[in-house]
Design a protein around this motif. Structure first.
Motif, PDB file in Angstrom:
ATOM      1  N   ASN A   1       0.812  -1.217   0.000  1.00 38.05           N
ATOM      2  CA  ASN A   1       0.000   0.000   0.000  1.00 38.05           C
ATOM      3  C   ASN A   1       0.844   1.265   0.000  1.00 38.05           C
ATOM      4  O   ASN A   1       0.323   2.369  -0.004  1.00 38.05           O
ATOM      5  CB  ASN A   1      -0.901   0.023   1.243  1.00 38.05           C
ATOM      6  CG  ASN A   1      -2.185  -0.732   1.005  1.00 38.05           C
ATOM      7  OD1 ASN A   1      -2.700  -0.767  -0.107  1.00 38.05           O
ATOM      8  ND2 ASN A   1      -2.706  -1.358   2.044  1.00 38.05           N
ATOM      9  N   THR A   2       2.149   1.082   0.033  1.00 31.51           N
ATOM     10  CA  THR A   2       3.053   2.235   0.126  1.00 31.51           C
ATOM     11  C   THR A   2       3.494   2.680  -1.267  1.00 31.51           C
ATOM     12  O   THR A   2       3.763   1.850  -2.129  1.00 31.51           O
ATOM     13  CB  THR A   2       4.292   1.850   0.966  1.00 31.51           C
ATOM     14  OG1 THR A   2       3.839   1.401   2.235  1.00 31.51           O
ATOM     15  CG2 THR A   2       5.240   3.011   1.141  1.00 31.51           C
ATOM     16  N   VAL A   3       3.551   3.999  -1.447  1.00 31.88           N
ATOM     17  CA  VAL A   3       4.103   4.550  -2.690  1.00 31.88           C
ATOM     18  C   VAL A   3       5.365   5.316  -2.310  1.00 31.88           C
ATOM     19  O   VAL A   3       5.369   6.056  -1.328  1.00 31.88           O
ATOM     20  CB  VAL A   3       3.107   5.491  -3.390  1.00 31.88           C
ATOM     21  CG1 VAL A   3       3.727   6.097  -4.643  1.00 31.88           C
ATOM     22  CG2 VAL A   3       1.828   4.751  -3.764  1.00 31.88           C
TER      23      VAL A   3
ATOM     24  N   GLU B   1       5.062   7.269   1.188  1.00 33.54           N
ATOM     25  CA  GLU B   1       3.651   7.562   1.459  1.00 33.54           C
ATOM     26  C   GLU B   1       2.935   6.260   1.823  1.00 33.54           C
ATOM     27  O   GLU B   1       2.532   5.498   0.960  1.00 33.54           O
ATOM     28  CB  GLU B   1       3.021   8.201   0.211  1.00 33.54           C
ATOM     29  CG  GLU B   1       1.638   8.724   0.449  1.00 33.54           C
ATOM     30  CD  GLU B   1       0.925   9.077  -0.855  1.00 33.54           C
ATOM     31  OE1 GLU B   1       0.668  10.261  -1.084  1.00 33.54           O
ATOM     32  OE2 GLU B   1       0.630   8.157  -1.648  1.00 33.54           O
ATOM     33  N   ASP B   2       2.789   6.013   3.128  1.00 32.59           N
ATOM     34  CA  ASP B   2       2.059   4.811   3.563  1.00 32.59           C
ATOM     35  C   ASP B   2       0.568   5.014   3.389  1.00 32.59           C
ATOM     36  O   ASP B   2      -0.184   4.067   3.200  1.00 32.59           O
ATOM     37  CB  ASP B   2       2.355   4.516   5.041  1.00 32.59           C
ATOM     38  CG  ASP B   2       3.714   3.876   5.219  1.00 32.59           C
ATOM     39  OD1 ASP B   2       4.149   3.199   4.281  1.00 32.59           O
ATOM     40  OD2 ASP B   2       4.338   4.079   6.265  1.00 32.59           O
ATOM     41  N   TYR B   3       0.135   6.258   3.520  1.00 37.86           N
ATOM     42  CA  TYR B   3      -1.279   6.588   3.340  1.00 37.86           C
ATOM     43  C   TYR B   3      -1.350   7.883   2.537  1.00 37.86           C
ATOM     44  O   TYR B   3      -0.545   8.790   2.781  1.00 37.86           O
ATOM     45  CB  TYR B   3      -1.960   6.780   4.705  1.00 37.86           C
ATOM     46  CG  TYR B   3      -3.444   6.859   4.583  1.00 37.86           C
ATOM     47  CD1 TYR B   3      -4.185   5.699   4.354  1.00 37.86           C
ATOM     48  CD2 TYR B   3      -4.103   8.079   4.616  1.00 37.86           C
ATOM     49  CE1 TYR B   3      -5.548   5.772   4.179  1.00 37.86           C
ATOM     50  CE2 TYR B   3      -5.472   8.148   4.450  1.00 37.86           C
ATOM     51  CZ  TYR B   3      -6.185   6.990   4.236  1.00 37.86           C
ATOM     52  OH  TYR B   3      -7.540   7.052   4.052  1.00 37.86           O
ATOM     53  N   PRO B   4      -2.268   7.977   1.579  1.00 35.70           N
ATOM     54  CA  PRO B   4      -2.309   9.204   0.778  1.00 35.70           C
ATOM     55  C   PRO B   4      -2.417  10.440   1.666  1.00 35.70           C
ATOM     56  O   PRO B   4      -3.120  10.437   2.666  1.00 35.70           O
ATOM     57  CB  PRO B   4      -3.541   9.024  -0.121  1.00 35.70           C
ATOM     58  CG  PRO B   4      -4.273   7.841   0.407  1.00 35.70           C
ATOM     59  CD  PRO B   4      -3.293   7.022   1.165  1.00 35.70           C
TER      60      PRO B   4
ATOM     61  N   TYR C   1      -7.637   3.295   0.731  1.00 34.56           N
ATOM     62  CA  TYR C   1      -6.258   3.588   0.351  1.00 34.56           C
ATOM     63  C   TYR C   1      -6.141   4.116  -1.079  1.00 34.56           C
ATOM     64  O   TYR C   1      -5.089   4.554  -1.481  1.00 34.56           O
ATOM     65  CB  TYR C   1      -5.384   2.323   0.458  1.00 34.56           C
ATOM     66  CG  TYR C   1      -4.953   2.005   1.871  1.00 34.56           C
ATOM     67  CD1 TYR C   1      -3.806   2.574   2.414  1.00 34.56           C
ATOM     68  CD2 TYR C   1      -5.693   1.140   2.663  1.00 34.56           C
ATOM     69  CE1 TYR C   1      -3.412   2.295   3.708  1.00 34.56           C
ATOM     70  CE2 TYR C   1      -5.301   0.850   3.970  1.00 34.56           C
ATOM     71  CZ  TYR C   1      -4.156   1.429   4.477  1.00 34.56           C
ATOM     72  OH  TYR C   1      -3.768   1.155   5.765  1.00 34.56           O
TER      73      TYR C   1
ATOM     74  N   ARG D   1      -5.645   6.051  -4.062  1.00 35.97           N
ATOM     75  CA  ARG D   1      -5.134   7.423  -4.211  1.00 35.97           C
ATOM     76  C   ARG D   1      -6.048   8.289  -5.075  1.00 35.97           C
ATOM     77  O   ARG D   1      -6.186   9.487  -4.848  1.00 35.97           O
ATOM     78  CB  ARG D   1      -3.731   7.398  -4.826  1.00 35.97           C
ATOM     79  CG  ARG D   1      -2.615   7.490  -3.817  1.00 35.97           C
ATOM     80  CD  ARG D   1      -2.069   6.166  -3.437  1.00 35.97           C
ATOM     81  NE  ARG D   1      -1.020   6.281  -2.429  1.00 35.97           N
ATOM     82  CZ  ARG D   1      -0.765   5.345  -1.538  1.00 35.97           C
ATOM     83  NH1 ARG D   1      -1.493   4.262  -1.492  1.00 35.97           N
ATOM     84  NH2 ARG D   1       0.203   5.485  -0.670  1.00 35.97           N
TER      85      ARG D   1
ATOM     86  N   TYR E   1      -8.858   9.316  -2.992  1.00 32.71           N
ATOM     87  CA  TYR E   1      -8.365  10.262  -1.990  1.00 32.71           C
ATOM     88  C   TYR E   1      -8.319  11.676  -2.568  1.00 32.71           C
ATOM     89  O   TYR E   1      -8.829  12.623  -1.977  1.00 32.71           O
ATOM     90  CB  TYR E   1      -6.971   9.843  -1.504  1.00 32.71           C
ATOM     91  CG  TYR E   1      -6.392  10.828  -0.518  1.00 32.71           C
ATOM     92  CD1 TYR E   1      -6.617  10.680   0.845  1.00 32.71           C
ATOM     93  CD2 TYR E   1      -5.655  11.933  -0.951  1.00 32.71           C
ATOM     94  CE1 TYR E   1      -6.116  11.604   1.750  1.00 32.71           C
ATOM     95  CE2 TYR E   1      -5.155  12.858  -0.056  1.00 32.71           C
ATOM     96  CZ  TYR E   1      -5.384  12.687   1.294  1.00 32.71           C
ATOM     97  OH  TYR E   1      -4.892  13.618   2.179  1.00 32.71           O
TER      98      TYR E   1
END
Lengths: 274, 201
Positions: free
Chosen positions: A118-120, A139-142, B64, B66, B69
């Motif tokens: 889930n990480t970017v 970025e673990d969470y947006p 999650y 993006r 989001y």
């Protein structure tokens, strides 16, 4: 009799009309075009490129501002938690670097994007005058990020797994770099006799990905060959795998293919998810 | 089954009616239970929710995606600007849409629960922590930068956004969180607000 038939006929006609009206009403209700939504509640879809640009701009602006303000405490707060545990740099080094950096007109150069679960991770070259700095935004969470510098990405701690065949595996830490990964592991022998964890060949320990592909160790020198673990004892091993960061998020299990317990060679595996 | 039908046919009319009524009642009871479990399904958003606590978040999933989001972040920004327009009309150069106009476009379930005055009150409570009137020049307003800290998804299309005012120089400037619930109709590209609230210190 005629009267009765006439009365019933009337009832049938009335009910038929009501039935048809009801059906028509339902059909109109189903097929009626939806009311046009006003402009204030309309929104547009966003392209991935725009998302990346917005994300990078938000994070980089904030980070560069902290560099420009020479505010090391802000930078510390934003730094990946375990950075100092694995880098040779010290907080004092960072202070010195910030002081010496020409922060007037930093420019963000080549940006690479990696996915790990889930990480970017955005990895960018930032030029401060004639000095280049590799900055990784994780970025673990947006909307929320931490950062690291250099090729370092992240350093995670993992928990103990339940013993399998009397062998306990405790991953102490995982060092994630852009191109490889190091697993620091304690292996406990809870059996009544000694066990041997064999690491003579690179395929003796493998990472299993979600598509069941396997990644072998990059060499056996770091793992230092076979390890005899006495009953009730533990052994520490450092296992290195050449695995790019975008594939690291796909790891599901780690597999020890040659573990000798009571004279029988077994393959033991346990869950390992980043 | 065949025997049961024959037995039923042989009963007198009154008994048949009673049995049919009992079966209908049993079906209704079953359906009521299904509806009830659907209502109690944690994925379901309860329009009676006043405050966001553990119970309100129970069963929702962290979003999650993006794309979702940023879509929600832009919608939240638009909504904040609609409040700014209302309070600083002459000095505002963006879209001339007031937050008050969103009342008639609220999610139907939420609109049933909230009057226009209550809606405006909730919006003001939420926004007064984000859009600040300057002390020296009362006609001037400052919009504090905000970030969606977390998104809880209910069902497929309802997103509860937890909004945090960004720290100023590393210090938490506004303590507490705001909440905006946004339902996205991704086929028609329209959104509806289904919750407004905040818990500030």
């Amino acid at each position: 009799m005629n009267n009765l038939l006439q009365n019933n006929l009337k009832t049938v006609i009335i009910f038929s009309i009501l039935y048809i009206v009801a059906i028509i009403t339902i059909l109109i209700f189903i097929w009626m075009p939806e009311k046009k939504a006003p402009e204030i509640v309309k929104y547009s879809n966003i392209d991935q490129d725009i998302i990346d640009k917005m994300t990078l701009k938000k994070y980089m602006d904030e980070l560069i501002e902290s560099y420009q303000l020479k505010n090391s405490s802000l930078l510390y707060n934003k730094m990946e938690e375990s950075f100092w545990e694995y880098t040779s740099e010290t907080p004092e080094d960072l202070n010195r670097q910030i002081e010496l950096l020409d922060t007037n007109n930093p420019t963000v150069g080549n940006v690479k994007k990696y996915f790990s679960g889930n990480t970017v991770i955005y990895s960018a070259q930032v030029s401060f005058g004639n000095q280049n700095k590799q900055i990784n935004l994780i970025e673990d969470y947006p909307g929320s990020y931490v950062y690291s510098t250099g090729t370092f990405y992240k350093y995670n701690y993992k928990s103990k797994n339940n013993p399998i065949e009397g062998m306990g595996f405790f991953v102490k830490s995982i060092y994630q770099d852009m191109n490889y990964m190091t697993v620091d592991i304690d292996i406990y022998n809870n059996n009544d006799s000694s066990s041997i964890v064999k690491m003579e060949n690179i395929s003796d320990v493998q990472l299993i990905l979600e598509d069941e592909r396997s990644i072998s160790m990059n060499n056996v020198n770091v793992a230092k060959g076979n390890q005899v673990i006495k009953s009730g004892a533990k052994s520490n091993k450092e296992l290195v795998f050449n695995i790019p960061v975008e594939v690291q998020g796909q790891i599901k299990r780690i597999q020890f293919n040659r573990v000798s317990i009571d004279g029988a060679e077994k393959s033991l595996e346990f869950k390992l998810e980043l | 089954m065949g025997k049961a039908i024959i037995w039923f046919k042989n009963l007198d009319r009154n008994k048949q009616i009673i049995i049919v009524l009992i079966i209908v009642m049993a079906i209704l009871w079953g359906l009521t239970n299904i509806m009830k479990s659907w209502r109690n399904n944690p994925a379901y958003w309860d329009y009676n929710t006043e405050n966001i606590d553990q119970k309100a978040l129970q069963g929702s999933q962290i979003e999650y995606n993006r794309n979702t989001y940023w879509t929600l972040q832009l919608i939240v920004d638009r909504y904040i600007n609609s409040y700014l327009y209302e309070v600083a009309k002459e000095n505002y150069s963006g879209d001339k849409v007031s937050y008050k106009e969103y009342y008639k476009e609220l999610d139907a379930g939420y609109k049933k629960k909230i009057s226009k005055s209550k809606y405006e009150e909730k919006a003001q409570d939420l926004m007064s922590n984000i859009v600040l009137q300057e002390e020296q020049y009362e006609e001037h307003y400052t919009v504090l930068p905000t970030t969606i800290e977390k998104i809880n998804r209910y069902g497929q299309d309802m997103y509860l956004c937890t909004i945090k005012v960004d720290d100023q120089d590393g210090i938490e400037f506004v303590k507490g969180r705001g909440y905006i619930g946004v339902k996205l109709d991704q086929k028609r590209n329209i959104f509806r607000i289904f919750y407004l609230g905040g818990q500030y210190e």
